[in-house]
Motif scaffolding. Structure first.
Motif, PDB file in Angstrom:
ATOM      1  N   GLU A 124      20.715 -34.396  64.013  1.00 39.25           N
ATOM      2  CA  GLU A 124      20.852 -35.759  64.941  1.00 39.25           C
ATOM      3  C   GLU A 124      21.043 -36.909  64.057  1.00 39.25           C
ATOM      4  OE1 GLU A 124      17.010 -35.674  67.175  1.00 39.25           O
ATOM      5  OE2 GLU A 124      17.962 -34.544  68.715  1.00 39.25           O
ATOM      6  N   VAL A 125      21.843 -37.656  64.386  1.00 39.79           N
ATOM      7  CA  VAL A 125      22.133 -38.965  63.589  1.00 39.79           C
ATOM      8  C   VAL A 125      22.049 -40.125  64.448  1.00 39.79           C
ATOM      9  CG1 VAL A 125      23.895 -40.216  62.200  1.00 39.79           C
ATOM     10  CG2 VAL A 125      24.068 -37.855  62.214  1.00 39.79           C
ATOM     11  N   ALA A 126      20.998 -41.051  64.092  1.00 38.15           N
ATOM     12  CA  ALA A 126      20.351 -42.189  64.649  1.00 38.15           C
ATOM     13  C   ALA A 126      21.476 -43.238  64.651  1.00 38.15           C
ATOM     14  CB  ALA A 126      19.167 -42.394  64.423  1.00 38.15           C
ATOM     15  N   PRO A 127      21.436 -44.303  65.777  1.00 34.21           N
ATOM     16  CA  PRO A 127      22.329 -45.352  65.496  1.00 34.21           C
ATOM     17  C   PRO A 127      22.013 -46.239  64.216  1.00 34.21           C
ATOM     18  CG  PRO A 127      21.250 -45.098  67.746  1.00 34.21           C
ATOM     19  CD  PRO A 127      20.725 -44.109  67.102  1.00 34.21           C
ATOM     20  N   PRO A 128      22.959 -46.974  63.835  1.00 33.75           N
ATOM     21  CA  PRO A 128      22.829 -47.865  62.773  1.00 33.75           C
ATOM     22  C   PRO A 128      21.995 -48.924  63.094  1.00 33.75           C
ATOM     23  CG  PRO A 128      25.050 -48.324  63.612  1.00 33.75           C
ATOM     24  CD  PRO A 128      24.327 -47.002  64.485  1.00 33.75           C
ATOM     25  N   LYS A 129      20.822 -49.279  62.423  1.00 38.15           N
ATOM     26  CA  LYS A 129      20.153 -50.491  62.499  1.00 38.15           C
ATOM     27  C   LYS A 129      20.929 -51.700  61.707  1.00 38.15           C
ATOM     28  CE  LYS A 129      15.744 -48.127  62.432  1.00 38.15           C
ATOM     29  NZ  LYS A 129      14.517 -47.945  61.617  1.00 38.15           N
ATOM     30  N   ALA A 130      20.220 -52.966  61.825  1.00 41.35           N
ATOM     31  CA  ALA A 130      20.998 -54.010  61.395  1.00 41.35           C
ATOM     32  C   ALA A 130      21.351 -53.990  60.113  1.00 41.35           C
ATOM     33  CB  ALA A 130      19.921 -55.384  61.350  1.00 41.35           C
ATOM     34  N   GLY A 131      22.611 -54.321  59.830  1.00 45.63           N
ATOM     35  CA  GLY A 131      23.172 -54.265  58.352  1.00 45.63           C
ATOM     36  C   GLY A 131      23.772 -52.863  58.183  1.00 45.63           C
ATOM     37  N   GLU A 132      23.787 -52.075  58.902  1.00 40.65           N
ATOM     38  CA  GLU A 132      24.116 -50.558  58.901  1.00 40.65           C
ATOM     39  C   GLU A 132      25.633 -50.363  59.532  1.00 40.65           C
ATOM     40  OE1 GLU A 132      19.612 -49.016  58.080  1.00 40.65           O
ATOM     41  OE2 GLU A 132      20.655 -48.221  59.835  1.00 40.65           O
ATOM     42  N   VAL A 133      26.081 -49.189  58.967  1.00 39.41           N
ATOM     43  CA  VAL A 133      27.234 -48.569  59.463  1.00 39.41           C
ATOM     44  C   VAL A 133      27.437 -47.506  59.859  1.00 39.41           C
ATOM     45  CG1 VAL A 133      30.008 -48.496  59.224  1.00 39.41           C
ATOM     46  CG2 VAL A 133      28.449 -50.711  58.558  1.00 39.41           C
ATOM     47  N   ARG A 134      27.670 -46.912  60.905  1.00 36.69           N
ATOM     48  CA  ARG A 134      27.660 -45.264  61.349  1.00 36.69           C
ATOM     49  C   ARG A 134      29.345 -44.831  61.209  1.00 36.69           C
ATOM     50  NH1 ARG A 134      24.489 -42.618  65.938  1.00 36.69           N
ATOM     51  NH2 ARG A 134      25.804 -43.875  67.515  1.00 36.69           N
ATOM     52  N   ILE A 135      29.560 -43.819  60.425  1.00 33.90           N
ATOM     53  CA  ILE A 135      30.883 -43.617  60.162  1.00 33.90           C
ATOM     54  C   ILE A 135      30.949 -42.126  60.688  1.00 33.90           C
ATOM     55  CG2 ILE A 135      32.408 -43.090  58.382  1.00 33.90           C
ATOM     56  CD1 ILE A 135      30.923 -44.932  56.879  1.00 33.90           C
ATOM     57  N   LYS A 136      32.017 -41.788  61.348  1.00 37.18           N
ATOM     58  CA  LYS A 136      32.775 -40.296  61.537  1.00 37.18           C
ATOM     59  C   LYS A 136      33.417 -39.957  60.343  1.00 37.18           C
ATOM     60  CE  LYS A 136      35.467 -37.641  64.671  1.00 37.18           C
ATOM     61  NZ  LYS A 136      36.380 -37.629  65.839  1.00 37.18           N
ATOM     62  N   ILE A 137      32.909 -39.063  59.799  1.00 42.52           N
ATOM     63  CA  ILE A 137      33.528 -38.489  58.334  1.00 42.52           C
ATOM     64  C   ILE A 137      34.545 -37.583  58.628  1.00 42.52           C
ATOM     65  CG2 ILE A 137      33.066 -37.199  56.196  1.00 42.52           C
ATOM     66  CD1 ILE A 137      31.808 -39.781  56.034  1.00 42.52           C
ATOM     67  N   VAL A 138      35.951 -37.951  58.397  1.00 46.55           N
ATOM     68  CA  VAL A 138      37.051 -36.972  58.426  1.00 46.55           C
ATOM     69  C   VAL A 138      37.268 -36.163  57.518  1.00 46.55           C
ATOM     70  CG1 VAL A 138      39.553 -37.198  59.258  1.00 46.55           C
ATOM     71  CG2 VAL A 138      38.122 -38.754  60.047  1.00 46.55           C
ATOM     72  N   ALA A 139      37.031 -36.633  56.318  1.00 48.92           N
ATOM     73  CA  ALA A 139      37.370 -35.644  54.989  1.00 48.92           C
ATOM     74  C   ALA A 139      36.377 -35.951  54.062  1.00 48.92           C
ATOM     75  CB  ALA A 139      38.826 -36.181  54.596  1.00 48.92           C
TER      76      ALA A 139
END
Length: 222
Positions: A28-43
């Motif tokens: 489980e990957v929680a949503p980003p908090k302030a100042g953070e970025v959630r990335i879908k890793i492609v490679a």
């Protein structure tokens, strides 16, 4: 995106303990908090440092952990206050951050950010919590990057926006291997036009050294 603000369930390769093989798990990957970025890793690439993680030979790594630090992907969502990237941007997560504020980041001849893991542990995000969990257990980050997951969360200053046309399966190596080798030729050895250079070992790093030597104008590369 429809997943913004929600917990994402996806696959990741988890190292549960030193000396144990990676295990592909649903995390489980929680949503980003302030100042953070959630990335879908492609490679993602695989670096020898990831093997060091599995063997337990890197002293600052805490288990269980999701390794990987040579990745490229697409921004899925951003936390409050993030301005440098937006959902849909192609990015490379940086295992060596660039806070832009410390004395090293402000020195054009250095990229040793004081937020790098030699100075500040990166097993958890800067607020000392993890965005990963699996089977009810907290999973640690690896140098804030953890590209062996389909989604990861990193601080904004550990993300570089790249050209939308960049092929993610190739530029993922910019995260570590390419920049290590190319920088060794350009910045460390300071290869000059007409030089003769010898490169020992032609793995990903060594081949990148060759590219750096050629770009610097070496006349002969052995």
């Amino acid at each position: 995106m429809a997943t913004a603000g929600k917990v994402i369930r996806c696959r990741a390769a988890v190292a549960w303990a030193p000396g144990k093989p990676l295990s592909v798990e649903q995390v489980e990957v929680a949503p980003p908090k302030a100042g953070e970025v959630r990335i879908k890793i492609v490679a993602t690439g695989i670096c020898h440092s990831d093997d060091h993680v599995l063997k337990g030979s890197l002293p600052n790594v805490e288990f269980p952990v999701i390794p990987g630090h040579e990745g490229a992907g697409i921004v899925e969502s951003v936390g409050e206050g993030v301005t440098s990237v937006k959902p849909g941007d192609k990015v490379i997560p940086l295992c060596m951050p660039q806070c832009g504020e410390c004395s090293f980041c402000q020195n054009p001849e250095s990229n040793y950010c004081q937020k790098f893991h030699f100075s500040e542990p990166q097993n958890l995000l800067p607020d000392k919590t993890s965005r990963f969990s699996c089977k009810g257990k907290q999973i640690h980050h690896f140098v804030w990057v953890s590209t062996f997951a389909e989604y990861t969360v990193v601080p904004e200053y550990a993300v570089a926006k790249i050209d939308p046309a960049a092929p993610l399966d190739k530029v993922c190596l910019f995260g570590c291997g390419f920049s290590t080798g190319y920088g060794a030729a350009i910045n460390t050895a300071k290869v000059k036009p007409g030089s003769t250079c010898a490169v020992f070992g032609l793995g990903g790093v060594g081949l990148s050294v060759v590219m750096g030597c050629k770009a610097a104008g070496a006349s002969r590369i052995i």
